[in-house]
Write a protein that holds these residues in place. Structure first.
Motif, PDB file in Angstrom:
ATOM      1  N   GLY A  47       0.846  -1.186   0.000  1.00  0.00           N
ATOM      2  CA  GLY A  47       0.000   0.000   0.000  1.00  0.00           C
ATOM      3  C   GLY A  47       0.882   1.236   0.000  1.00  0.00           C
ATOM      4  N   LEU A  48       0.870   1.997  -1.093  1.00  0.00           N
ATOM      5  CA  LEU A  48       1.756   3.151  -1.268  1.00  0.00           C
ATOM      6  C   LEU A  48       1.025   4.448  -0.972  1.00  0.00           C
ATOM      7  N   ALA A  49       1.728   5.386  -0.330  1.00  0.00           N
ATOM      8  CA  ALA A  49       1.227   6.752  -0.148  1.00  0.00           C
ATOM      9  C   ALA A  49       2.280   7.731  -0.643  1.00  0.00           C
ATOM     10  N   VAL A  50       1.833   8.827  -1.227  1.00  0.00           N
ATOM     11  CA  VAL A  50       2.707   9.937  -1.614  1.00  0.00           C
ATOM     12  C   VAL A  50       2.139  11.203  -0.988  1.00  0.00           C
ATOM     13  N   THR A  85       4.173  17.304  -1.737  1.00  0.00           N
ATOM     14  CA  THR A  85       5.551  17.153  -2.211  1.00  0.00           C
ATOM     15  C   THR A  85       5.540  16.654  -3.648  1.00  0.00           C
ATOM     16  N   SER A  86       6.698  16.745  -4.301  1.00  0.00           N
ATOM     17  CA  SER A  86       6.759  16.292  -5.697  1.00  0.00           C
ATOM     18  C   SER A  86       8.202  16.063  -6.124  1.00  0.00           C
ATOM     19  N   GLY A  87       8.324  15.354  -7.251  1.00  0.00           N
ATOM     20  CA  GLY A  87       9.613  15.187  -7.917  1.00  0.00           C
ATOM     21  C   GLY A  87      10.687  14.566  -7.058  1.00  0.00           C
ATOM     22  N   SER A  88      11.871  15.172  -7.106  1.00  0.00           N
ATOM     23  CA  SER A  88      13.038  14.617  -6.409  1.00  0.00           C
ATOM     24  C   SER A  88      12.962  14.795  -4.897  1.00  0.00           C
ATOM     25  N   THR A  89      11.962  15.521  -4.414  1.00  0.00           N
ATOM     26  CA  THR A  89      11.774  15.664  -2.966  1.00  0.00           C
ATOM     27  C   THR A  89      10.417  15.110  -2.522  1.00  0.00           C
ATOM     28  N   ALA A  90       9.796  14.294  -3.368  1.00  0.00           N
ATOM     29  CA  ALA A  90       8.508  13.695  -3.011  1.00  0.00           C
ATOM     30  C   ALA A  90       8.693  12.722  -1.854  1.00  0.00           C
ATOM     31  N   HIS A  91       7.752  12.755  -0.909  1.00  0.00           N
ATOM     32  CA  HIS A  91       7.773  11.855   0.233  1.00  0.00           C
ATOM     33  C   HIS A  91       6.877  10.660  -0.066  1.00  0.00           C
ATOM     34  N   LEU A  92       7.446   9.461   0.008  1.00  0.00           N
ATOM     35  CA  LEU A  92       6.727   8.227  -0.251  1.00  0.00           C
ATOM     36  C   LEU A  92       6.725   7.364   1.009  1.00  0.00           C
ATOM     37  N   ALA A  93       5.618   6.695   1.259  1.00  0.00           N
ATOM     38  CA  ALA A  93       5.500   5.779   2.390  1.00  0.00           C
ATOM     39  C   ALA A  93       4.898   4.475   1.879  1.00  0.00           C
ATOM     40  N   LEU A  94       5.526   3.373   2.218  1.00  0.00           N
ATOM     41  CA  LEU A  94       5.102   2.069   1.719  1.00  0.00           C
ATOM     42  C   LEU A  94       4.880   1.104   2.876  1.00  0.00           C
ATOM     43  N   THR A  95       3.675   0.564   2.951  1.00  0.00           N
ATOM     44  CA  THR A  95       3.340  -0.482   3.918  1.00  0.00           C
ATOM     45  C   THR A  95       3.111  -1.769   3.144  1.00  0.00           C
ATOM     46  N   TYR A  96       3.439  -2.903   3.740  1.00  0.00           N
ATOM     47  CA  TYR A  96       3.330  -4.181   3.036  1.00  0.00           C
ATOM     48  C   TYR A  96       3.287  -5.311   4.065  1.00  0.00           C
ATOM     49  N   TYR A  97       2.803  -6.463   3.647  1.00  0.00           N
ATOM     50  CA  TYR A  97       2.900  -7.682   4.448  1.00  0.00           C
ATOM     51  C   TYR A  97       4.147  -8.451   4.023  1.00  0.00           C
ATOM     52  N   VAL A 112       3.789  -7.208   9.224  1.00  0.00           N
ATOM     53  CA  VAL A 112       3.515  -5.980   8.476  1.00  0.00           C
ATOM     54  C   VAL A 112       4.739  -5.086   8.572  1.00  0.00           C
ATOM     55  N   GLY A 113       5.219  -4.582   7.437  1.00  0.00           N
ATOM     56  CA  GLY A 113       6.418  -3.749   7.414  1.00  0.00           C
ATOM     57  C   GLY A 113       6.167  -2.375   6.817  1.00  0.00           C
ATOM     58  N   TYR A 114       7.152  -1.490   7.011  1.00  0.00           N
ATOM     59  CA  TYR A 114       7.026  -0.100   6.547  1.00  0.00           C
ATOM     60  C   TYR A 114       8.398   0.440   6.161  1.00  0.00           C
ATOM     61  N   VAL A 115       8.490   1.094   5.006  1.00  0.00           N
ATOM     62  CA  VAL A 115       9.680   1.838   4.589  1.00  0.00           C
ATOM     63  C   VAL A 115       9.224   3.169   4.002  1.00  0.00           C
ATOM     64  N   SER A 116      10.139   4.114   3.897  1.00  0.00           N
ATOM     65  CA  SER A 116       9.771   5.425   3.353  1.00  0.00           C
ATOM     66  C   SER A 116      10.932   6.037   2.589  1.00  0.00           C
ATOM     67  N   SER A 117      10.619   7.095   1.842  1.00  0.00           N
ATOM     68  CA  SER A 117      11.603   7.796   1.014  1.00  0.00           C
ATOM     69  C   SER A 117      11.262   9.282   1.007  1.00  0.00           C
ATOM     70  N   THR A 118      12.274  10.121   0.966  1.00  0.00           N
ATOM     71  CA  THR A 118      12.050  11.571   0.852  1.00  0.00           C
ATOM     72  C   THR A 118      12.661  12.152  -0.418  1.00  0.00           C
ATOM     73  N   ASP A 119      13.062  11.267  -1.350  1.00  0.00           N
ATOM     74  CA  ASP A 119      13.650  11.750  -2.602  1.00  0.00           C
ATOM     75  C   ASP A 119      12.979  11.117  -3.817  1.00  0.00           C
ATOM     76  N   VAL A 142      -3.228   1.471   7.017  1.00  0.00           N
ATOM     77  CA  VAL A 142      -4.319   0.684   7.589  1.00  0.00           C
ATOM     78  C   VAL A 142      -4.127  -0.753   7.134  1.00  0.00           C
ATOM     79  N   PHE A 143      -4.105  -1.698   8.084  1.00  0.00           N
ATOM     80  CA  PHE A 143      -3.783  -3.078   7.750  1.00  0.00           C
ATOM     81  C   PHE A 143      -4.483  -4.009   8.728  1.00  0.00           C
ATOM     82  N   ALA A 144      -4.596  -5.282   8.346  1.00  0.00           N
ATOM     83  CA  ALA A 144      -5.250  -6.279   9.185  1.00  0.00           C
ATOM     84  C   ALA A 144      -4.258  -6.859  10.185  1.00  0.00           C
ATOM     85  N   VAL A 145      -4.709  -7.014  11.423  1.00  0.00           N
ATOM     86  CA  VAL A 145      -3.932  -7.679  12.478  1.00  0.00           C
ATOM     87  C   VAL A 145      -4.830  -8.727  13.120  1.00  0.00           C
TER      88      VAL A 145
END
Length: 315
Positions: A147-150, A154-166, A182-189, A234-237
């Motif tokens: 499940g990706l969020a942006v 923000t945009s382009g080379s400074t866009a903030h991305l958040a990724l949740t996954y099982y 359930v895991g989570y990683v993010s990016s600010t570029d 938002v995820f199932a537990v």
């Protein structure tokens, strides 16, 4: 596709794409100029496709291929498929992620899924597939249902991305041994580099999960959204059942999660990676056809390999 101009109270007539495409899991996003981009899985879930509208949904273009999908079958009979999760930044760049095993393929098969990403600025020309570097391709971890969020500010080379996954820490597991997290990683570029993963929930046993005719289930989709600069997945537990009653519900962290700068760089798929993806996707279609009685398709199971390691898939 159908549209509404009154907040969903009423809806217009359904309209097909220009080539009457079929599929599932479509994720419409709207660019600042009004263009609607719809990433979607094809009907066999062996490709991510996309189509657009520039007139508010009065008509839709033909669907074009974003990328072929190669997917590892998630262990323990957990219901999971390579459906897309799509988001858009403030400048209109579209980001799409899905589970894919092309970076872990060898000999016409693969050992586990990564989460991969492709992007576009117009809905028709898409970037190469990039692997999100949650861990090494030599790890035993299987990643799926992203499940990706942006952050829309923000945009382009400074866009903030958040990724949740099982994920399963060990991909080669059974219904009795699989441990679901359930895991989570993010990016600010803009997804160039990513943080190290954070565990949000788990481990969960598959026996704790509600069962369906297609396996135990935590949902076909997962969602992450930005609000006020922080990400809210938002995820199932699930926990052990109480008698005959399941204890499975949807959760979110009590506080929003920060999108942080990372140092792990994504990897762009090579020609060999993409050839493997095509071969595995075709084998998946063949297995499905064979299951439905089309035994002729087994001839495509033998995928020759050239001296340079590339797969040459029969047409």
């Amino acid at each position: 596709m159908t549209t509404s101009s009154d907040g969903g109270l009423t809806w217009g007539t359904s309209k097909n794409t220009g080539n009457n495409a079929t599929g599932l899991g479509g994720q419409p996003v709207v660019q600042p100029n009004g263009t609607v981009v719809v990433p979607i899985a094809n009907a066999s879930e062996t490709a991510i496709r996309a189509f657009t509208s520039t007139n508010g949904g009065s008509s839709w273009t033909s669907a074009t291929t974003v990328a072929t999908v190669s997917s590892f079958t998630v262990g323990g009979s957990l219901r999971s498929g390579p459906l897309p999760s799509a988001e858009i930044d403030s400048a209109g760049k579209v980001y799409v992620v899905w589970q894919d095993c092309r970076f872990r393929a060898s000999g016409g098969s693969c050992t586990s899924n990564d989460i991969v990403m492709a992007t576009t600025t117009n809905g028709t020309a898409w970037s190469s597939v990039t692997r999100i570097p949650i861990d090494a391709t030599t790890s035993t971890v299987d990643h799926f249902i992203p499940g990706l969020a942006v952050d829309p500010s923000t945009s382009g080379s400074t866009a903030h991305l958040a990724l949740t996954y099982y994920y399963h820490p060990v991909a080669n597991c059974t219904a009795s041994t699989c441990q679901l997290d359930v895991g989570y990683v993010s990016s600010t570029d803009g997804g160039s580099t990513w943080t190290t993963p954070t565990q949000l929930a788990g481990p969960m046993s598959h026996s704790w999960l509600a069962s369906t005719t297609q396996g135990t289930m935590v949902g076909d989709y997962i969602s992450t959204s930005f609000s006020g600069g922080t990400a809210h997945p938002v995820f199932a537990v699930a926990s052990a059942a109480t008698g005959s009653s399941f204890n499975e519900a949807m959760y979110t962290p009590a506080a929003g999660l920060t999108a942080a700068a990372g140092t792990a760089a994504g990897t762009t798929a090579t020609a060999r990676d993409n050839a493997c993806a095509v071969g595995i996707a075709r084998l998946a279609v063949c297995r499905d056809l064979s299951f439905h009685g089309c035994g002729w398709c087994v001839v495509a199971r033998a995928v020759p390999r050239a001296p340079d390691g590339a797969l040459h898939v029969p047409r």
